[in-house]
Write an enzyme that holds these catalytic residues in place. Structure first.
Site, PDB file in Angstrom:
ATOM      1  N   GLY A  10      65.976  28.068 -15.159  1.00  0.00           N
ATOM      2  CA  GLY A  10      65.132  26.888 -14.989  1.00  0.00           C
ATOM      3  C   GLY A  10      63.787  27.258 -14.409  1.00  0.00           C
ATOM      4  O   GLY A  10      63.719  27.852 -13.328  1.00  0.00           O
ATOM      5  N   CYS A  45      56.319  14.205 -12.972  1.00  0.00           N
ATOM      6  CA  CYS A  45      55.896  12.927 -12.394  1.00  0.00           C
ATOM      7  C   CYS A  45      54.547  12.469 -12.952  1.00  0.00           C
ATOM      8  O   CYS A  45      54.222  11.284 -12.894  1.00  0.00           O
ATOM      9  CB  CYS A  45      55.799  13.047 -10.877  1.00  0.00           C
ATOM     10  SG  CYS A  45      57.376  13.421 -10.075  1.00  0.00           S
ATOM     11  N   ALA A 108      68.672  26.258 -11.466  1.00  0.00           N
ATOM     12  CA  ALA A 108      67.692  25.188 -11.249  1.00  0.00           C
ATOM     13  C   ALA A 108      67.498  24.439 -12.567  1.00  0.00           C
ATOM     14  O   ALA A 108      66.405  24.394 -13.129  1.00  0.00           O
ATOM     15  CB  ALA A 108      66.376  25.759 -10.734  1.00  0.00           C
ATOM     16  N   THR A 109      68.589  23.880 -13.055  1.00  0.00           N
ATOM     17  CA  THR A 109      68.593  23.249 -14.374  1.00  0.00           C
ATOM     18  C   THR A 109      68.071  21.824 -14.358  1.00  0.00           C
ATOM     19  O   THR A 109      68.009  21.166 -15.405  1.00  0.00           O
ATOM     20  CB  THR A 109      70.012  23.277 -14.967  1.00  0.00           C
ATOM     21  OG1 THR A 109      70.966  22.917 -13.943  1.00  0.00           O
ATOM     22  CG2 THR A 109      70.355  24.664 -15.470  1.00  0.00           C
ATOM     23  N   ASN A 277      77.149  34.635  -4.160  1.00  0.00           N
ATOM     24  CA  ASN A 277      75.930  35.200  -4.757  1.00  0.00           C
ATOM     25  C   ASN A 277      75.257  34.230  -5.725  1.00  0.00           C
ATOM     26  O   ASN A 277      74.427  34.627  -6.532  1.00  0.00           O
ATOM     27  CB  ASN A 277      76.235  36.521  -5.477  1.00  0.00           C
ATOM     28  CG  ASN A 277      77.138  36.335  -6.680  1.00  0.00           C
ATOM     29  OD1 ASN A 277      77.882  35.356  -6.745  1.00  0.00           O
ATOM     30  ND2 ASN A 277      77.089  37.269  -7.612  1.00  0.00           N
ATOM     31  N   GLY A 282      66.893  21.958  -6.538  1.00  0.00           N
ATOM     32  CA  GLY A 282      66.249  20.965  -7.374  1.00  0.00           C
ATOM     33  C   GLY A 282      67.165  19.813  -7.754  1.00  0.00           C
ATOM     34  O   GLY A 282      68.178  19.538  -7.107  1.00  0.00           O
ATOM     35  N   ASP A 283      66.816  19.148  -8.842  1.00  0.00           N
ATOM     36  CA  ASP A 283      67.517  17.924  -9.230  1.00  0.00           C
ATOM     37  C   ASP A 283      68.965  18.151  -9.641  1.00  0.00           C
ATOM     38  O   ASP A 283      69.721  17.188  -9.788  1.00  0.00           O
ATOM     39  CB  ASP A 283      66.778  17.249 -10.390  1.00  0.00           C
ATOM     40  CG  ASP A 283      65.401  16.741  -9.997  1.00  0.00           C
ATOM     41  OD1 ASP A 283      65.090  16.737  -8.800  1.00  0.00           O
ATOM     42  OD2 ASP A 283      64.628  16.350 -10.901  1.00  0.00           O
ATOM     43  N   THR A 302      59.358  16.806  -4.622  1.00  0.00           N
ATOM     44  CA  THR A 302      59.175  17.270  -3.240  1.00  0.00           C
ATOM     45  C   THR A 302      60.406  18.024  -2.754  1.00  0.00           C
ATOM     46  O   THR A 302      60.316  19.119  -2.200  1.00  0.00           O
ATOM     47  CB  THR A 302      58.901  16.076  -2.316  1.00  0.00           C
ATOM     48  OG1 THR A 302      59.891  15.061  -2.555  1.00  0.00           O
ATOM     49  CG2 THR A 302      57.522  15.493  -2.573  1.00  0.00           C
ATOM     50  N   TYR A 426      42.989   2.991  14.177  1.00  0.00           N
ATOM     51  CA  TYR A 426      42.423   1.692  13.816  1.00  0.00           C
ATOM     52  C   TYR A 426      40.951   1.838  13.485  1.00  0.00           C
ATOM     53  O   TYR A 426      40.189   2.498  14.209  1.00  0.00           O
ATOM     54  CB  TYR A 426      42.565   0.675  14.959  1.00  0.00           C
ATOM     55  CG  TYR A 426      41.577  -0.469  14.838  1.00  0.00           C
ATOM     56  CD1 TYR A 426      41.678  -1.366  13.772  1.00  0.00           C
ATOM     57  CD2 TYR A 426      40.538  -0.622  15.754  1.00  0.00           C
ATOM     58  CE1 TYR A 426      40.764  -2.401  13.631  1.00  0.00           C
ATOM     59  CE2 TYR A 426      39.629  -1.654  15.624  1.00  0.00           C
ATOM     60  CZ  TYR A 426      39.726  -2.540  14.563  1.00  0.00           C
ATOM     61  OH  TYR A 426      38.819  -3.548  14.413  1.00  0.00           O
TER      62      TYR A 426
END
Length: 450
Positions: A10, A45, A108-109, A277, A282-283, A302, A426
């Site tokens: 990935g 995104c 990291a697919t 190992n 990620g997602d 993120t 402010y």
């Protein structure tokens, strides 16, 4: 001794942040990346805004090309889909029959868009929004549609709202069809109603509590609309915005442990709980919620980048840990900005918290300053301790990023009383004398004191 080899499956946020961090910390480590597409390190995104014409080109969404990664000492194979992992042999097989041996594996697919079993969902004219190629396909399709052509967006989450706005920006007549009672299901109903009202005021048609049963096709087999139990809605383009789950099938088939959310089960160092190992980021992974400690899956770039950096550090020998998630997120539809963090009331109740909540109305700037717009802030605090549990912000320009102050307070374990007394800036162009964040915290802490 031969070089150690890290194989990364990935090439987007989780995978490339891990590879880059491991390279920075260990110049001797051989790092091989397998990416099924032709792009690396791209911003999924940003795809809606590219479709809408706010981003000029595909290249603008690519943070680092495969060639740039190669210049930094990574071996990057694009258009190479991993089809099998042999955990015992330490080997990955690709779609074209090549094999890649490894000492350490990083999976990291990414995520997998939700696609319900609906007839016609694979027809021409129906699109997901996941990869840059999806953006190319949607841009090409709508380029030939006349102004005012009907478009249907299925789903009312972040991608659904963003795509609805961008299709409208491109001159299409947009209908949003939701199976849920309101858009933005992670908001409480009172805040979701504000979002729904803003969508309608902007000229979108919104149908709630209507699950799509079928994509209707013309004689050529091309999408021409959708059907629900309440009616049919014409469309020359149908866009899916139904959410994202973990893409963990390759890992599961190999025997890596999978958690209750369907994501790869990892510890705080992003190491697989079942194979020493193997790492994942990620997602595709299961993480945990910082407030409840319960397993969670939140698909955001993120988190993917942070998790990748943790994994890359640990693989290269530097201690690191991922600290969990609050589910902080931010989006907009038209001029309305929408932010949320922590727990909504239904989540707080499900987690067993006794809590209080208050919603206050305020303005983004001093009321007398030009451009002041309305906003609402909702805070949820634990009963007794006053500890902040969640927050939601809905309002005009300048409202949304207030969610970061609230997320920071929740992350740090602050109480409503402590936030109310904190030193928030402010100036009339940015807020009233007492910012909405301070006012909401004061109201909740006052309620807590009875």
């Amino acid at each position: 001794m031969s070089k150690q080899r890290l194989v990364v499956i990935g090439g987007d946020a989780g995978g490339m942040s891990a590879a880059a961090q491991a390279r920075r910390l260990d110049e001797e480590l051989e790092i091989v990346v397998l990416e099924q597409g032709r792009d690396t390190s791209y911003s999924a995104c940003g795809i809606p805004y590219w479709i809408g014409g706010l981003v000029d080109s595909r290249e603008d969404l690519v943070a680092r090309t495969p060639a740039e990664h190669r210049e930094r000492g990574l071996v990057v194979h694009t258009c190479t889909r991993a089809t099998g992992i042999d955990l015992e042999a330490g080997r990955v097989t690709s779609h074209d029959g090549r094999t890649f041996d490894y000492d350490t594996l990083l999976v990291a697919t990414g995520g997998r868009p939700t696609r319900p079993p609906i007839d016609g969902l694979d027809a021409p004219g129906v699109f997901g929004v996941h990869r840059l190629d999806d953006g190319d396909a949607i841009r090409a399709w709508i380029a030939d549609l006349p102004a005012g052509a009907p478009a249907v967006v299925m789903g009312g989450g972040y991608i659904g709202l963003e795509m609805a706005e961008m299709l409208q920006t491109r001159g299409l007549d947009v209908t949003v069809v939701l199976a849920d009672p309101l858009p933005m299901g992670l908001l409480d109903a009172d805040m979701g109603e504000r979002v729904c009202a803003a969508m309608r005021e902007q000229g979108m048609t919104v149908h709630t509590d209507q699950a799509v049963r079928e994509v209707l096709l013309d004689d050529a087999g091309t999408a021409r609309g959708v059907r629900t139990d309440q009616g049919s809605y014409e469309a020359r383009v149908v866009v899916l915005g139904l959410g994202m789950g973990p893409e963990a099938r390759l890992a599961a088939d190999a025997g890596l442990g999978i958690g209750v959310t369907g994501g790869i089960d990892v510890d705080a160092t992003m190491r697989s709980r079942t194979h020493d190992n193997a790492f994942a980021a990620g997602d595709c992974v299961q993480t945990y919620h910082r407030l409840t400690g319960e397993p969670a899956h939140v698909a955001l770039g993120t988190h993917a980048n942070k998790q990748g950096r943790v994994a890359g550090s640990v693989i290269a020998g530097r201690p690191a840990r991922f600290a969990g998630v609050l589910g902080t997120a931010l989006t907009k539809v038209g001029g309305l900005e929408i932010g949320r963090t922590g727990l909504c009331t239904t989540q707080a109740e499900a987690a067993g918290f006794a809590f209080r909540h208050e919603t206050i109305e305020a303005t983004t700037r001093a009321g007398y300053y030009p451009g002041a717009e309305d906003l609402a802030v909702k805070l949820i605090a634990e009963e007794g301790s006053g500890r902040l549990l969640g927050a939601q912000v809905v309002g005009g320009a300048g409202a949304g990023k207030r969610i970061d102050v609230l997320a920071t307070a929740i992350w740090a374990g602050m109480t409503a009383d402590e936030l109310a007394g904190s030193d928030i800036s402010y100036a009339p162009p940015f807020s009233p004398t007492y910012d909405a964040v301070s006012v909401a915290a004061r109201v909740v802490s006052r309620t807590e004191r009875g």
